[in-house]
Design an enzyme around this catalytic site. Structure first.
Site, PDB file in Angstrom:
ATOM      1  N   LYS A 117      61.271  48.115 109.524  1.00 46.05           N
ATOM      2  CA  LYS A 117      60.996  49.447 108.968  1.00 46.05           C
ATOM      3  C   LYS A 117      62.147  50.408 109.206  1.00 46.05           C
ATOM      4  CE  LYS A 117      56.069  49.661 108.306  1.00 46.05           C
ATOM      5  NZ  LYS A 117      54.843  50.393 108.484  1.00 46.05           N
ATOM      6  N   LYS A 200      55.851  40.357 102.885  1.00 49.26           N
ATOM      7  CA  LYS A 200      54.384  40.490 102.913  1.00 49.26           C
ATOM      8  C   LYS A 200      53.930  41.569 101.917  1.00 49.26           C
ATOM      9  CE  LYS A 200      53.304  43.956 106.291  1.00 49.26           C
ATOM     10  NZ  LYS A 200      52.291  44.549 107.087  1.00 49.26           N
ATOM     11  N   LYS A 203      51.238  48.181 101.491  1.00 46.86           N
ATOM     12  CA  LYS A 203      50.866  49.430 100.797  1.00 46.86           C
ATOM     13  C   LYS A 203      52.091  50.215 100.385  1.00 46.86           C
ATOM     14  CE  LYS A 203      47.475  50.586 104.292  1.00 46.86           C
ATOM     15  NZ  LYS A 203      48.266  50.318 105.502  1.00 46.86           N
TER      16      LYS A 203
HETATM   17  N1  AQP Z   1      50.007  41.278 103.646  1.00 47.24           N
HETATM   18  C1  AQP Z   1      49.105  41.208 104.619  1.00 47.24           C
HETATM   19  N2  AQP Z   1      48.469  40.038 104.869  1.00 47.24           N
HETATM   20  C2  AQP Z   1      47.529  39.953 105.855  1.00 47.24           C
HETATM   21  N3  AQP Z   1      47.173  41.001 106.631  1.00 47.24           N
HETATM   22  C3  AQP Z   1      47.790  42.182 106.407  1.00 47.24           C
HETATM   23  N4  AQP Z   1      47.671  43.376 106.983  1.00 47.24           N
HETATM   24  C4  AQP Z   1      48.521  44.252 106.388  1.00 47.24           C
HETATM   25  N5  AQP Z   1      49.200  43.638 105.409  1.00 47.24           N
HETATM   26  C5  AQP Z   1      48.769  42.345 105.403  1.00 47.24           C
HETATM   27  C6  AQP Z   1      46.772  43.680 108.078  1.00 47.24           C
HETATM   28  O1  AQP Z   1      46.058  44.855 107.754  1.00 47.24           O
HETATM   29  C7  AQP Z   1      45.806  45.582 108.947  1.00 47.24           C
HETATM   30  C8  AQP Z   1      46.206  46.996 108.757  1.00 47.24           C
HETATM   31  O2  AQP Z   1      47.593  47.098 108.594  1.00 47.24           O
HETATM   32  P1  AQP Z   1      48.240  48.541 108.640  1.00 47.24           P
HETATM   33  O3  AQP Z   1      47.892  49.314 107.462  1.00 47.24           O
HETATM   34  O4  AQP Z   1      47.913  49.202 109.912  1.00 47.24           O
HETATM   35  O5  AQP Z   1      49.761  48.287 108.725  1.00 47.24           O
HETATM   36  P2  AQP Z   1      50.681  47.215 108.103  1.00 47.24           P
HETATM   37  O6  AQP Z   1      50.411  45.893 108.745  1.00 47.24           O
HETATM   38  O7  AQP Z   1      52.067  47.725 108.237  1.00 47.24           O
HETATM   39  O8  AQP Z   1      50.191  47.176 106.587  1.00 47.24           O
HETATM   40  P3  AQP Z   1      50.949  47.622 105.317  1.00 47.24           P
HETATM   41  O9  AQP Z   1      50.047  47.480 104.152  1.00 47.24           O
HETATM   42  O10 AQP Z   1      52.252  46.883 105.242  1.00 47.24           O
HETATM   43  O11 AQP Z   1      51.199  49.164 105.583  1.00 47.24           O
HETATM   44  P4  AQP Z   1      52.554  49.961 105.485  1.00 47.24           P
HETATM   45  O12 AQP Z   1      53.101  49.610 104.151  1.00 47.24           O
HETATM   46  O13 AQP Z   1      52.200  51.395 105.624  1.00 47.24           O
HETATM   47  O14 AQP Z   1      53.407  49.467 106.619  1.00 47.24           O
HETATM   48  C9  AQP Z   1      46.569  44.877 110.081  1.00 47.24           C
HETATM   49  O15 AQP Z   1      45.658  44.081 110.808  1.00 47.24           O
HETATM   50  C10 AQP Z   1      47.530  44.018 109.352  1.00 47.24           C
HETATM   51  O16 AQP Z   1      47.857  42.846 110.082  1.00 47.24           O
END
Ligand code: AQP
Length: 338
Positions: A117, A200, A203
């Site tokens: 990030k 991955k 969002k």
């Molecule tokens: N692609 C994914 N596959 C499986 N699990 C996922 N999680 C996120 N993306 C995937 C799981 O969702 C939970 C919440 O995640 P988060 O929103 O706290 O943060 P993140 O993991 O950083 O998810 P994003 O969507 O990628 O958010 P941004 O873009 O804001 O960084 C966690 O349990 C995560 O493992």
């Protein structure tokens, strides 16, 4: 080792709309663990984490309410689980400060999420983004949570949470914080981008075509799956045949997770199919599974006062668990007046 009440904590950032990755990797398991009845379940919209990167204030408010609607629409029941937003329970930030003083710089520097990030411009990243895993450890340990359901990407942060608990216990000669277990299970613990099988699904990916949002309508879901990147070969009959085919593996895993079966079973049925035949079946399955959730989310989003009431009540319940654990932590550290 002290005996701890079986308790689940997990959170999701209101940093945008919920994705299929959040749903399959985390939220679906939140519901299972709630309904199994073996644990107290505490689920959180981690808004303090979201602001480690810039969030427009109005968008953050909306995303927090939408996330709460998503939790409920997916099956998290506020009468069975504690559901709240992190900023309203000050004990998270208070314990995080203690953990900032326990965790080591080197531990944080090794975190792959920090490296991904912050990228090449780490001098310009926020201090909060660097300290993110210490706040996450506080989120979990302020409830003495024993289990944390998460996607594969959070495994390293969970290991760091255990390291912080162990170091705190050793530094102060106590057996106070549990060594929390990650729960990473199912066919889709790491859902990948629809545009790039090495990234991955996220969002915050700039391309909306890379992800399925829980609020996407049926046509949009079908279009995104139709346009998902794939290779020209047919699906294999065995999972070994998915080696070096990350995009094919991703679609098979998504299918398996949505159908609540295994990748082996999906390939037993669909081995030999071309993507032109498999993708429409996957789109139908995704629409059937997600449409009820998105319909319920839209209905709940029309009642922001009710969402705020649920979050307010959840925050009171969460505080009742967290306050004595923080108080005891302060006593252990030697804070006068704790
Ligand atoms: N692609 C994914 N596959 C499986 N699990 C996922 N999680 C996120 N993306 C995937 C799981 O969702 C939970 C919440 O995640 P988060 O929103 O706290 O943060 P993140 O993991 O950083 O998810 P994003 O969507 O990628 O958010 P941004 O873009 O804001 O960084 C966690 O349990 C995560 O493992």
């Amino acid at each position: 080792m002290a005996a701890f009440t079986p308790r689940v904590f997990s959170g999701i950032q209101p940093s945008g709309g919920l994705t299929l990755g959040n749903y399959l990797g985390a939220m679906k398991r939140f519901v299972t663990m709630q309904d199994e009845g073996k644990f107290e379940t505490v689920y959180c919209m981690v808004d303090l984490h979201a602001i480690t990167v810039w969030q427009d204030p109005a968008a953050l408010t909306r995303a927090t309410r939408e996330l709460c609607a998503g939790f409920i629409a997916a099956g998290v029941d506020p009468s069975k689980s504690i559901l709240f937003n992190q900023s309203q329970v000050a004990e998270h930030a208070q314990l995080a400060w203690i953990f900032n003083c326990v965790a080591r710089m080197g531990w944080m520097q090794r975190m792959t999420q920090w490296k991904d990030k912050a990228g090449k411009n780490s001098q310009n990243a926020s201090l909060g983004l660097f300290a993110y895993p210490a706040l996450m450890a506080a989120d979990i340990l302020v409830y003495h949570a024993t289990h944390v359901p998460v996607g594969e990407d959070q495994k390293q942060h969970l290991e760091l949470t255990r390291d912080i608990a162990i170091k705190f216990n050793n530094d102060f000669g106590v057996d106070f914080f549990p060594e929390t277990e990650p729960v990473i299970e199912g066919a889709a613990t790491r859902v990948m981008s629809l545009r790039d099988g090495s990234k991955k699904m996220s969002k915050s990916d700039p391309s909306d075509m890379s992800r399925i949002n829980l609020i996407d309508d049926a046509d949009t879901i079908a279009q995104k799956i139709r346009k998902a990147r794939t290779d020209p070969d047919a699906l294999p009959s065995e999972v070994d045949g998915l080696d070096d085919r990350p995009e094919a593996r991703n679609l098979v895993n998504i299918y398996a997770a949505l159908a609540e079966t295994t990748p082996e079973a999906v390939l037993a049925d669909h081995g030999g199919s071309q993507f032109s035949a498999f993708k429409p079946e996957l789109a139908d399955l995704a629409v059937n599974k997600l449409a009820p959730i998105s319909t319920e989310m839209s209905r709940l989003m029309e009642q922001p006062d009710e969402i705020d009431r649920i979050l307010g009540h959840g925050a009171e319940q969460a505080r009742a668990l967290a306050a004595p654990i923080l108080k005891k932590t302060y006593e252990i550290v030697g804070m006068v007046g704790a």
